[in-house]
Design a protein around this motif. Structure first.
Motif, PDB file in Angstrom:
ATOM      1  N   UNK A 196      41.161  53.307  49.155  1.00 41.64           N
ATOM      2  CA  UNK A 196      41.572  54.668  48.863  1.00 41.64           C
ATOM      3  C   UNK A 196      42.061  54.858  47.440  1.00 41.64           C
ATOM      4  N   UNK A 197      41.619  54.007  46.536  1.00 44.77           N
ATOM      5  CA  UNK A 197      42.054  54.053  45.130  1.00 44.77           C
ATOM      6  C   UNK A 197      40.873  54.400  44.231  1.00 44.77           C
ATOM      7  N   UNK A 198      41.184  54.807  43.001  1.00 43.24           N
ATOM      8  CA  UNK A 198      40.150  55.040  41.994  1.00 43.24           C
ATOM      9  C   UNK A 198      40.543  54.322  40.708  1.00 43.24           C
ATOM     10  N   UNK A 199      39.558  53.978  39.844  1.00 45.96           N
ATOM     11  CA  UNK A 199      39.900  53.284  38.599  1.00 45.96           C
ATOM     12  C   UNK A 199      40.883  54.057  37.725  1.00 45.96           C
ATOM     13  N   UNK A 200      40.805  55.371  37.752  1.00 50.14           N
ATOM     14  CA  UNK A 200      41.624  56.173  36.832  1.00 50.14           C
ATOM     15  C   UNK A 200      43.084  56.260  37.241  1.00 50.14           C
ATOM     16  N   UNK A 201      43.384  56.041  38.528  1.00 55.29           N
ATOM     17  CA  UNK A 201      44.759  56.241  39.009  1.00 55.29           C
ATOM     18  C   UNK A 201      45.371  55.026  39.700  1.00 55.29           C
ATOM     19  N   UNK A 202      44.596  54.009  39.981  1.00 59.01           N
ATOM     20  CA  UNK A 202      45.115  52.857  40.722  1.00 59.01           C
ATOM     21  C   UNK A 202      46.212  52.154  39.941  1.00 59.01           C
ATOM     22  N   UNK A 203      47.160  51.572  40.657  1.00 57.02           N
ATOM     23  CA  UNK A 203      48.189  50.758  40.027  1.00 57.02           C
ATOM     24  C   UNK A 203      47.632  49.443  39.527  1.00 57.02           C
ATOM     25  N   UNK A 204      48.447  48.752  38.740  1.00 55.66           N
ATOM     26  CA  UNK A 204      47.957  47.530  38.111  1.00 55.66           C
ATOM     27  C   UNK A 204      47.630  46.454  39.141  1.00 55.66           C
ATOM     28  N   UNK A 205      48.423  46.320  40.182  1.00 51.15           N
ATOM     29  CA  UNK A 205      48.135  45.307  41.194  1.00 51.15           C
ATOM     30  C   UNK A 205      46.786  45.556  41.853  1.00 51.15           C
ATOM     31  N   UNK A 206      46.487  46.828  42.142  1.00 44.91           N
ATOM     32  CA  UNK A 206      45.205  47.160  42.760  1.00 44.91           C
ATOM     33  C   UNK A 206      44.056  46.903  41.785  1.00 44.91           C
ATOM     34  N   UNK A 207      44.253  47.234  40.526  1.00 47.08           N
ATOM     35  CA  UNK A 207      43.213  46.977  39.526  1.00 47.08           C
ATOM     36  C   UNK A 207      42.911  45.482  39.417  1.00 47.08           C
ATOM     37  N   UNK A 208      43.960  44.676  39.381  1.00 48.21           N
ATOM     38  CA  UNK A 208      43.751  43.235  39.237  1.00 48.21           C
ATOM     39  C   UNK A 208      43.112  42.629  40.478  1.00 48.21           C
ATOM     40  N   UNK A 209      43.457  43.138  41.654  1.00 48.00           N
ATOM     41  CA  UNK A 209      42.827  42.637  42.865  1.00 48.00           C
ATOM     42  C   UNK A 209      41.346  43.014  42.903  1.00 48.00           C
ATOM     43  N   UNK A 210      41.020  44.253  42.521  1.00 51.62           N
ATOM     44  CA  UNK A 210      39.615  44.655  42.463  1.00 51.62           C
ATOM     45  C   UNK A 210      38.868  43.853  41.400  1.00 51.62           C
ATOM     46  N   UNK A 211      39.556  43.535  40.328  1.00 59.82           N
ATOM     47  CA  UNK A 211      38.954  42.703  39.279  1.00 59.82           C
ATOM     48  C   UNK A 211      38.641  41.315  39.823  1.00 59.82           C
ATOM     49  N   UNK A 212      39.568  40.740  40.599  1.00 60.57           N
ATOM     50  CA  UNK A 212      39.340  39.423  41.208  1.00 60.57           C
ATOM     51  C   UNK A 212      38.145  39.474  42.163  1.00 60.57           C
ATOM     52  N   UNK A 213      38.087  40.491  42.982  1.00 59.66           N
ATOM     53  CA  UNK A 213      36.988  40.612  43.935  1.00 59.66           C
ATOM     54  C   UNK A 213      35.655  40.809  43.216  1.00 59.66           C
ATOM     55  N   UNK A 214      35.668  41.520  42.109  1.00 61.33           N
ATOM     56  CA  UNK A 214      34.453  41.694  41.320  1.00 61.33           C
ATOM     57  C   UNK A 214      34.008  40.370  40.710  1.00 61.33           C
ATOM     58  N   UNK A 215      34.968  39.548  40.283  1.00 57.58           N
ATOM     59  CA  UNK A 215      34.633  38.236  39.743  1.00 57.58           C
ATOM     60  C   UNK A 215      33.958  37.372  40.807  1.00 57.58           C
ATOM     61  N   UNK A 216      34.458  37.424  42.034  1.00 56.76           N
ATOM     62  CA  UNK A 216      33.832  36.669  43.127  1.00 56.76           C
ATOM     63  C   UNK A 216      32.407  37.155  43.370  1.00 56.76           C
ATOM     64  N   UNK A 217      32.242  38.480  43.408  1.00 61.56           N
ATOM     65  CA  UNK A 217      30.901  39.038  43.607  1.00 61.56           C
ATOM     66  C   UNK A 217      29.968  38.651  42.469  1.00 61.56           C
ATOM     67  N   UNK A 218      30.486  38.657  41.247  1.00 64.42           N
ATOM     68  CA  UNK A 218      29.659  38.295  40.094  1.00 64.42           C
ATOM     69  C   UNK A 218      29.239  36.830  40.165  1.00 64.42           C
ATOM     70  N   UNK A 219      30.137  35.955  40.590  1.00 58.21           N
ATOM     71  CA  UNK A 219      29.791  34.545  40.731  1.00 58.21           C
ATOM     72  C   UNK A 219      28.665  34.372  41.743  1.00 58.21           C
ATOM     73  N   UNK A 220      28.743  35.092  42.848  1.00 58.32           N
ATOM     74  CA  UNK A 220      27.696  34.995  43.861  1.00 58.32           C
ATOM     75  C   UNK A 220      26.374  35.543  43.346  1.00 58.32           C
ATOM     76  N   UNK A 221      26.421  36.608  42.552  1.00 62.66           N
ATOM     77  CA  UNK A 221      25.194  37.217  42.024  1.00 62.66           C
ATOM     78  C   UNK A 221      24.555  36.364  40.939  1.00 62.66           C
ATOM     79  N   UNK A 222      25.393  35.840  40.036  1.00 61.42           N
ATOM     80  CA  UNK A 222      24.875  35.189  38.831  1.00 61.42           C
ATOM     81  C   UNK A 222      24.826  33.677  38.923  1.00 61.42           C
ATOM     82  N   UNK A 223      25.678  33.096  39.766  1.00 62.34           N
ATOM     83  CA  UNK A 223      25.785  31.648  39.816  1.00 62.34           C
ATOM     84  C   UNK A 223      26.511  31.044  38.630  1.00 62.34           C
ATOM     85  N   UNK A 224      27.045  31.885  37.745  1.00 61.04           N
ATOM     86  CA  UNK A 224      27.726  31.408  36.544  1.00 61.04           C
ATOM     87  C   UNK A 224      29.222  31.348  36.784  1.00 61.04           C
TER      88      UNK A 224
END
Length: 428
Positions: A243-271
Motif C-alpha cells: 500500500x505504498x508508493x515511491x513518492x511517499x513511502x518511508x525510508x524503511x519501506x524504500x530500503x525493504x523494497x530495494x532489498x527485494x528488488x536486488x533479490x529479483x535482479x539476482x534471479x533475473x541476471x545471475x549477477x
C-alpha cells in the motif's frame, strides 16, 4: 565561510579520531558538514539558495549495510540517515588565500551505500602531507539516487548530485584555501564509474582538470534504460503490495523494497556483483568527437588492485580472470581511447597483500592507505594482522604518488607494491 553549516573543527594527531594514528600529520582544519545542494525526492539537485544559513543536517542518504562489511568491516562512526543528505566536508591546511590544489572524493559502495562524510574517507592525511584541500561528497544512492521509473524518477540523480558538488567547489573552494582552477576528482569503485561518466557530460567540462579512477569496474558502467525501467517497476510493485508508493513511502519501506528488488535482479541476471540501481544508459557519448572534446587535455590516472574480485562472495570463477575482465580490460580500453582523444594517461596496479588477510590485494584495500586513520580502520578484515604503523608507512608513500599526480599530472615515485606505467596498459 560560505555554505550551509560551514563550522570549522581543528583536527590533528591530538585532536580526535579523524586522523588518529597517522604519522607526521600536522593539524588541519576540517569543516562540516556543509549543505551544497537541496533536492526534493526524485528531483534534480538545486544549489543552496543565497542567504540560506540553516545548519546542515549532517545526514547521509538512507542505505542498507554495505555488502563489503566482511572485507572492510562495518563503519565505526554512525551518521544520521535522511533525504537532506547533499552534504560535504572540506579538509584544508588553512582557510586562507593559499590557492592549494583541490581533491574531490567520490566514494564507492555499489551505488547502494557509503557517504563522503564517513570517517573512512577523512582527508586529513592527504591535506597535511600534500598541502592540498580535500572535499568528501555525499550523493544519493540506491533507489533515491538511481531509480528509473516513468512519471517518478528519470534516473542518474546521484550523478547530478556529484555535478552540483563540483559546481559548489568552483564557486566556494577559494574560501577554504583551495584553487578552483586546480581540481582533481578521485573516486573508487562506483565513485570511479561516476568519474568516467562525468567525463562525458558537457555540464562537467571545465570543473576538473585531473582524474583518478581507483578500481572502477567499468564493465558495469551503464545499464540499458529498458532494464532499469523494468527494475523500477519491480521496485514499485513491491511497495504497492504494502500500500505504498515511491513518492511517499518511508525510508524503511524504500530500503525493504530495494532489498527485494536486488533479490529479483539476482534471479533475473545471475549477477551477484551488479547492483539493482546504478547509472542508466544515456550519459556515454555516442560519437568520438563529443568524447574527444570533453577529455582533450585531461590528465588521468587509473588502475586496480591485483585481487579486486576476492571481495565479492557468490561470484564464481577464478579471481584473477574475473579481475582482468571486470577491471583491467575495460580500464585499459578506456585508457587507449583517452590517449587517442588527447588526454594524458597514467595507469597502475596495486599488489599489496596485507599479512594475515585472506583477501590479498582486494577491492578497497588501498583506501586505508589514502584516507581515514587508525580509529576508522581498526579491525578491518582486509588489513589482516598488519600493524597500523606498516599500513601508514605504505600509505605515506602511496599518498605521495597520488599527490605528485595532483600537482603535476605525473604520479610521484611508486612504492614497491604499486606498479605505475606511462600510458594505458600497466603490467604488459
Amino acid at each position: 565561510m560560505t555554505g550551509s553549516g560551514a563550522g570549522l573543527t581543528r583536527t590533528g594527531p591530538d585532536a580526535g579520531p579523524a586522523d588518529a594514528g597517522r604519522t607526521g600529520i600536522e593539524p588541519v582544519v576540517r569543516t562540516g558538514p556543509i549543505r551544497y545542494a537541496t533536492a526534493e525526492r526524485f528531483g534534480r539537485p538545486r544549489p543552496v539558495a543565497a542567504g540560506d544559513t540553516r545548519p546542515s543536517s549532517g545526514e547521509i542518504c538512507p542505505q542498507p549495510p554495505s555488502r563489503l562489511d566482511a572485507v572492510m568491516g562495518p563503519p565505526h562512526d554512525s551518521r544520521p540517515q535522511g533525504e537532506d543528505c547533499l552534504n560535504l566536508t572540506v579538509t584544508t591546511p588553512a582557510a586562507d588565500g593559499g590557492a592549494r590544489p583541490v581533491m574531490v572524493w567520490f566514494h564507492g559502495g555499489g551505488f547502494s551505500s557509503g557517504a563522503g562524510l564517513m570517517d573512512w574517507y577523512d582527508g586529513s592525511a592527504l591535506a597535511a602531507q600534500g598541502d592540498v584541500v580535500v572535499v568528501g561528497v555525499n550523493y544519493r544512492v540506491g533507489a533515491l539516487g538511481y531509480l528509473c521509473l516513468d512519471g517518478v524518477s528519470e534516473g542518474n540523480l546521484g550523478l547530478y548530485d556529484q555535478l552540483e558538488a563540483l559546481r559548489w567547489v568552483r564557486e566556494h573552494i577559494a574560501e577554504y584555501g583551495g584553487d578552483p582552477g586546480s581540481v582533481t576528482v578521485f573516486g573508487q569503485s562506483a565513485g570511479g564509474i561516476s568519474i568516467r561518466l562525468l567525463m562525458e557530460m558537457d555540464e562537467a567540462r571545465g570543473l576538473f582538470g585531473r582524474a583518478i579512477l581507483q578500481s572502477a569496474p567499468l564493465a558495469l558502467t551503464e545499464r540499458s534504460r529498458d532494464d532499469a525501467a523494468e527494475l523500477g517497476r519491480i521496485f514499485a510493485d513491491h511497495l504497492a503490495a504494502r500500500g505504498e508508493s515511491p513518492s511517499t513511502a518511508g525510508h524503511a519501506a524504500l530500503l525493504e523494497a530495494q532489498r527485494e528488488t536486488a533479490v529479483a535482479h539476482l534471479l533475473r541476471s545471475g549477477s551477484a556483483m551488479e547492483p539493482p540501481f546504478s547509472p542508466v544508459d544515456g550519459v556515454l557519448a555516442r560519437n568520438g568527437a563529443a568524447f574527444a572534446e570533453n577529455v582533450r587535455g585531461l590528465d588521468v590516472l587509473y588502475g586496480w588492485n591485483a585481487d579486486d574480485m576476492t571481495a565479492f562472495p557468490g561470484v564464481e570463477g577464478d579471481p584473477a580472470e574475473l579481475t582482468a575482465r571486470m577491471y583491467a580490460a575495460p580500464l585499459a580500453e578506456l585508457g587507449e581511447r583517452l590517449v587517442r582523444a588527447g588526454a594524458r594517461v597514467h595507469s597502475y596496479r596495486l599488489d599489496w597483500r596485507p599479512a594475515g588477510s585472506a583477501f590479498g590485494a582486494t577491492h578497497c584495500v588501498e583506501l586505508p592507505l589514502l584516507l581515514g586513520g587508525r580509529a576508522a580502520w581498526e579491525g578491518a578484515p582486509m588489513l589482516g594482522s598488519t600493524p597500523w604503523d606498516e599500513v601508514d608507512a605504505l600509505g605515506a608513500a602511496l599518498r605521495a604518488t597520488w599527490l605528485g599526480f595532483v600537482r603535476t599530472g605525473v604520479p610521484g615515485a611508486a612504492p614497491g607494491p604499486l606498479h605505475c606505467t606511462d600510458g594505458p596498459v600497466p603490467g604488459r
